[in-house]
Write an enzyme that holds these catalytic residues in place. Structure first.
Site, short mmCIF file in Angstrom:
data_model
loop_
_atom_site.label_atom_id
_atom_site.label_comp_id
_atom_site.label_asym_id
_atom_site.label_seq_id
_atom_site.Cartn_x
_atom_site.Cartn_y
_atom_site.Cartn_z
CE LYS A 193 11.82 0.77 -2.93
NZ LYS A 193 11.52 -0.04 -1.72
CE1 TYR B 234 -15.03 16.04 -20.54
CE2 TYR B 234 -12.77 16.06 -19.70
CZ TYR B 234 -13.67 15.93 -20.76
OH TYR B 234 -13.20 15.73 -22.02
C1 LIG Z 1 12.10 0.77 -0.63
C2 LIG Z 1 12.91 0.24 0.48
C3 LIG Z 1 13.67 1.12 1.28
C4 LIG Z 1 13.60 2.62 1.12
O1 LIG Z 1 12.35 3.08 1.62
P1 LIG Z 1 12.05 4.66 1.72
O2 LIG Z 1 10.81 4.73 2.52
O3 LIG Z 1 11.85 5.12 0.31
O4 LIG Z 1 13.22 5.28 2.36
C5 LIG Z 1 14.47 0.57 2.25
N1 LIG Z 1 14.52 -0.77 2.45
C6 LIG Z 1 13.79 -1.65 1.71
C7 LIG Z 1 13.89 -3.11 1.99
C8 LIG Z 1 12.97 -1.16 0.71
O5 LIG Z 1 12.24 -2.03 -0.03
#
Ligand SMILES: *Cc1c(COP(=O)(O)O)cnc(C)c1O
Length: 369
Positions: A35, A252
């Site tokens: 994702k 800064y």
């Molecule tokens: C993002 C997600 C994962 C993966 O999570 P990680 O902590 O990056 O391994 C797994 N299951 C669902 C439903 C997610 O939204």
């Protein structure tokens, strides 16, 4: 010449990290979670490395269509499922597996007329309290789905609230109690549960962040010694050098004061490139392969480093902000965030290169914990 900052993506690291997941959860199939454009790495860039995964999991319909157009024939899972009737048509056309987490999504499936039944992952809210049917509503939702002509195979899934710091048995117990009588594959484990909770592995695991070599806890020390290779390197160069007398300040807010004579390197990388503005003095940075530290406040386009441990460094010296010499988590943690966010937030203005197929980078590079 362009500004000397660039990111490099290492598909081979992802391929090896998937192999490591396979060795860790030996009897589970693997949904590779890509994702957010593969956690900022770019789906097209890392796609060839996914061959060993059994499925791909993501959120955006656009991204799902992209992986089908790249030629992916194995399952594709939409982790948030569908949002409107039209999405069912797309799921049907591209043979997507959809998460179903509420009655409204079941309504959408119920009124749809897909050409073939759509496989679903029926999501239980086992305590995360984000998406899913509560345990006491789960078997009713399952019965409703299983009676629909538009629904194919029903997988059972849930997601953990704190697999990264221990207590998940209560969520597994909730899930097991509410699914005892139900057939179907089980899928529970995110990256943290893949690494630390074998009881959660089940039929399918869903690792995301460890595929990219980042720590599920946000802390590099928790994955020290594991063969998780960084899939992204952010590099730049030193474009200026200042020699400070004791008592002089840097940048800064005059946030850092030299307590001795110091050579300071000015690096072409700032928060507009995706480096966290809140990174404090002491955050590690590698110059020509030698680890040193950030000093002074990160500005939009530049940051400053202590050159004391690398006296030979000067203008043009190479700088690694994160990668195999400095884990992304080592930058994220002192900045109050997690590696996930830094990888996803790499700025558009940073040019990105990809390793040529078959090129090798160090497997477990010596990263301090
Ligand atoms: C993002 C997600 C994962 C993966 O999570 P990680 O902590 O990056 O391994 C797994 N299951 C669902 C439903 C997610 O939204």
């Amino acid at each position: 010449m362009p500004r000397p900052i660039s990111a490099r993506i290492h598909p081979d690291s992802i391929r090896r990290n998937i192999e490591f997941v396979r060795r860790t959860a030996t009897s589970s199939r693997v949904w590779a979670v890509i994702k957010a454009n593969a956690y900022g790495h770019g789906i097209e860039r890392i796609y060839p490395a996914l061959a060993q995964a059994d499925g791909i999991a993501l959120l955006d319909l656009d991204e799902a269509v992209r992986v089908r157009e790249l030629g992916w024939t194995k399952p594709v899972l939409l982790l948030e499922g569908i949002f409107e009737a039209r999405d069912v048509e797309i799921a049907d056309r591209y043979r997507l597996t959809v998460t179903v987490h509420c009655d409204e999504q079941l309504d959408l499936l119920d009124t749809a007329k897909p050409r073939q039944p759509i496989d679903i992952q029926l999501k239980m809210n086992s305590g995360m309290n984000r998406l899913g049917f509560r345990p006491d509503a789960y078997s009713r939702a399952w019965r409703r789905a299983s009676g629909m002509a538009s629904v194919g195979a029903i997988g059972l899934m849930s997601h953990f609230a704190n697999a990264d710091d221990g207590g998940i048995d209560w969520q597994i117990d909730e899930f097991d109690a509410a699914t005892r009588e139900l057939p179907g594959t089980r899928s529970l484990a995110n990256s943290a549960a893949v690494l630390w909770h074998p009881r959660a592995h089940r039929d399918w695991v869903r690792p995301g962040t460890i595929l990219y070599g980042a720590s599920p806890t946000g802390s590099a020390r928790h994955i020290a010694g594991l063969p998780l290779a960084a899939a992204m390197t952010l590099s730049s160069r030193i474009i200026g050098v200042q020699t400070l007398a004791p008592g002089e300040t840097i940048g800064y807010g005059r946030a850092f004061t030299a307590d001795r004579a110091m050579r300071i390197g000015v690096v072409a990388c700032g928060y507009a490139d995706g480096y966290p503005r809140h990174a404090p003095a002491g955050t590690p940075i590698a110059i020509d392969g030698v680890r040193t530290q950030l000093v002074g406040r990160v500005s939009m386009d530049m940051l400053t480093v202590d050159l004391t441990p690398c006296p030979a460094a000067g203008i043009g010296s190479s700088v690694q902000l994160w990668g195999d010499q400095v884990r992304v988590d080592e930058v994220a943690e002192p900045s109050g965030t997690i590696g996930y966010e830094l990888m996803c937030a790499l700025a558009r203005r940073v040019p990105v290169e990809v390793d040529a197929a078959g090129s090798i980078d160090p497997v477990d590079s010596p990263v301090a914990a």
